[in-house]
Write a protein that holds these residues in place. Structure first.
Motif, PDB file in Angstrom:
ATOM      1  N   MET A   1       0.821  -1.192   0.000  1.00  0.00           N
ATOM      2  CA  MET A   1       0.000   0.000   0.000  1.00  0.00           C
ATOM      3  C   MET A   1       0.867   1.259   0.000  1.00  0.00           C
ATOM      4  N   LEU A   2       1.991   1.206   0.683  1.00  0.00           N
ATOM      5  CA  LEU A   2       2.871   2.371   0.708  1.00  0.00           C
ATOM      6  C   LEU A   2       3.437   2.673  -0.679  1.00  0.00           C
ATOM      7  N   LEU A   3       3.799   1.627  -1.407  1.00  0.00           N
ATOM      8  CA  LEU A   3       4.316   1.844  -2.753  1.00  0.00           C
ATOM      9  C   LEU A   3       3.236   2.457  -3.643  1.00  0.00           C
ATOM     10  N   GLU A   4       2.013   2.012  -3.496  1.00  0.00           N
ATOM     11  CA  GLU A   4       0.919   2.564  -4.283  1.00  0.00           C
ATOM     12  C   GLU A   4       0.669   4.023  -3.906  1.00  0.00           C
ATOM     13  N   ALA A   5       0.790   4.348  -2.630  1.00  0.00           N
ATOM     14  CA  ALA A   5       0.613   5.735  -2.189  1.00  0.00           C
ATOM     15  C   ALA A   5       1.710   6.628  -2.773  1.00  0.00           C
ATOM     16  N   ILE A   6       2.931   6.137  -2.760  1.00  0.00           N
ATOM     17  CA  ILE A   6       4.030   6.914  -3.345  1.00  0.00           C
ATOM     18  C   ILE A   6       3.811   7.061  -4.848  1.00  0.00           C
ATOM     19  N   MET A   7       3.316   6.020  -5.489  1.00  0.00           N
ATOM     20  CA  MET A   7       3.037   6.089  -6.931  1.00  0.00           C
ATOM     21  C   MET A   7       2.009   7.185  -7.214  1.00  0.00           C
ATOM     22  N   LEU A   8       1.008   7.295  -6.376  1.00  0.00           N
ATOM     23  CA  LEU A   8       0.013   8.354  -6.563  1.00  0.00           C
ATOM     24  C   LEU A   8       0.648   9.729  -6.407  1.00  0.00           C
ATOM     25  N   LEU A   9       1.592   9.853  -5.493  1.00  0.00           N
ATOM     26  CA  LEU A   9       2.284  11.132  -5.333  1.00  0.00           C
ATOM     27  C   LEU A   9       3.031  11.518  -6.600  1.00  0.00           C
ATOM     28  N   LEU A  28      14.017   2.329  -2.617  1.00  0.00           N
ATOM     29  CA  LEU A  28      13.356   1.353  -3.488  1.00  0.00           C
ATOM     30  C   LEU A  28      14.354   0.353  -4.066  1.00  0.00           C
ATOM     31  N   ARG A  29      15.527   0.834  -4.414  1.00  0.00           N
ATOM     32  CA  ARG A  29      16.562  -0.061  -4.951  1.00  0.00           C
ATOM     33  C   ARG A  29      16.912  -1.140  -3.929  1.00  0.00           C
ATOM     34  N   GLU A  30      17.050  -0.759  -2.675  1.00  0.00           N
ATOM     35  CA  GLU A  30      17.356  -1.736  -1.627  1.00  0.00           C
ATOM     36  C   GLU A  30      16.188  -2.671  -1.374  1.00  0.00           C
ATOM     37  N   LEU A  31      14.979  -2.121  -1.376  1.00  0.00           N
ATOM     38  CA  LEU A  31      13.782  -2.960  -1.213  1.00  0.00           C
ATOM     39  C   LEU A  31      13.733  -4.008  -2.316  1.00  0.00           C
ATOM     40  N   HIS A  32      14.011  -3.591  -3.532  1.00  0.00           N
ATOM     41  CA  HIS A  32      13.942  -4.510  -4.660  1.00  0.00           C
ATOM     42  C   HIS A  32      14.976  -5.632  -4.542  1.00  0.00           C
ATOM     43  N   ARG A  33      16.086  -5.369  -3.887  1.00  0.00           N
ATOM     44  CA  ARG A  33      17.130  -6.395  -3.733  1.00  0.00           C
ATOM     45  C   ARG A  33      16.714  -7.539  -2.823  1.00  0.00           C
ATOM     46  N   TRP A  34      15.916  -7.262  -1.788  1.00  0.00           N
ATOM     47  CA  TRP A  34      15.600  -8.340  -0.846  1.00  0.00           C
ATOM     48  C   TRP A  34      14.152  -8.788  -0.881  1.00  0.00           C
ATOM     49  N   GLU A  35      13.282  -8.048  -1.507  1.00  0.00           N
ATOM     50  CA  GLU A  35      11.859  -8.416  -1.546  1.00  0.00           C
ATOM     51  C   GLU A  35      11.650  -9.662  -2.394  1.00  0.00           C
ATOM     52  N   ASP A  39       4.069  -9.381  -6.117  1.00  0.00           N
ATOM     53  CA  ASP A  39       3.246  -8.171  -6.239  1.00  0.00           C
ATOM     54  C   ASP A  39       3.993  -6.932  -5.759  1.00  0.00           C
ATOM     55  N   VAL A  40       4.752  -7.076  -4.702  1.00  0.00           N
ATOM     56  CA  VAL A  40       5.525  -5.954  -4.173  1.00  0.00           C
ATOM     57  C   VAL A  40       6.655  -5.611  -5.136  1.00  0.00           C
ATOM     58  N   LEU A  41       7.301  -6.636  -5.677  1.00  0.00           N
ATOM     59  CA  LEU A  41       8.358  -6.402  -6.665  1.00  0.00           C
ATOM     60  C   LEU A  41       7.826  -5.658  -7.880  1.00  0.00           C
ATOM     61  N   ALA A  42       6.651  -6.043  -8.355  1.00  0.00           N
ATOM     62  CA  ALA A  42       6.059  -5.392  -9.528  1.00  0.00           C
ATOM     63  C   ALA A  42       5.772  -3.926  -9.233  1.00  0.00           C
ATOM     64  N   ALA A  43       5.196  -3.649  -8.070  1.00  0.00           N
ATOM     65  CA  ALA A  43       4.899  -2.264  -7.695  1.00  0.00           C
ATOM     66  C   ALA A  43       6.184  -1.458  -7.545  1.00  0.00           C
ATOM     67  N   CYS A  44       7.191  -2.076  -6.976  1.00  0.00           N
ATOM     68  CA  CYS A  44       8.487  -1.428  -6.796  1.00  0.00           C
ATOM     69  C   CYS A  44       9.109  -1.088  -8.150  1.00  0.00           C
ATOM     70  N   ASP A  80      -0.799  -5.646 -18.828  1.00  0.00           N
ATOM     71  CA  ASP A  80      -1.050  -5.860 -17.398  1.00  0.00           C
ATOM     72  C   ASP A  80      -1.512  -7.282 -17.126  1.00  0.00           C
ATOM     73  N   ARG A  81      -2.409  -7.799 -17.984  1.00  0.00           N
ATOM     74  CA  ARG A  81      -2.882  -9.179 -17.811  1.00  0.00           C
ATOM     75  C   ARG A  81      -1.732 -10.172 -17.973  1.00  0.00           C
ATOM     76  N   GLU A  82      -0.905  -9.949 -18.988  1.00  0.00           N
ATOM     77  CA  GLU A  82       0.243 -10.836 -19.202  1.00  0.00           C
ATOM     78  C   GLU A  82       1.200 -10.802 -18.020  1.00  0.00           C
ATOM     79  N   GLU A  83       1.430  -9.621 -17.486  1.00  0.00           N
ATOM     80  CA  GLU A  83       2.307  -9.494 -16.328  1.00  0.00           C
ATOM     81  C   GLU A  83       1.711 -10.211 -15.117  1.00  0.00           C
TER      82      GLU A  83
END
Length: 106
Positions: A1-9, A28-35, A39-44, A80-83
């Motif tokens: 949800m936080l990533l989506e909120a930042i995306m809206l910003l 985000l770069r660090e989050l992407h390394r360990w996540e 779904d979180v990776l895609a949003a990131c 989006d569907r393919e992803e």
């Protein structure tokens, strides 16, 4: 949800500037390394693309108000569907691998 909120910003030029200025990309770069959650990776990844991409041209300061041609919208929905299908396959493969790992050897 936080990533989506930042995306809206990042929908507005001022919002993108503020998010970039706070060093969000580095976090985000660090989050992407360990996540590991797809779904979180895609949003990131989507948010990172917005942050590192070129600034949209005139008339696109607010991305929520941009008019998208119907054929382009259909293409984006298809992508989006393919992803989503790809992420679903990866989740299933990971679940199967976990189940095999947890089964006692016979």
């Amino acid at each position: 949800m936080l990533l989506e909120a930042i995306m809206l910003l990042t929908a507005t030029k001022a919002g993108r500037h503020a998010v970039r200025e706070k060093g969000t990309y580095l976090v985000l770069r660090e989050l992407h390394r360990w996540e590991r959650e797809p779904d979180v990776l895609a949003a990131c990844e989507k948010l990172i693309q917005v942050l590192i991409g070129d600034e949209p041209g005139p008339g696109m300061e607010n991305l929520l108000e941009v008019s998208i041609p119907e054929d382009v919208e259909q293409q984006l929905q298809c992508l989006d569907r393919e992803e989503e299908e790809r992420w679903q396959r990866e989740r299933e493969e990971r679940r199967e691998a976990q189940e095999q790992h947890e089964e006692p050897s016979r």
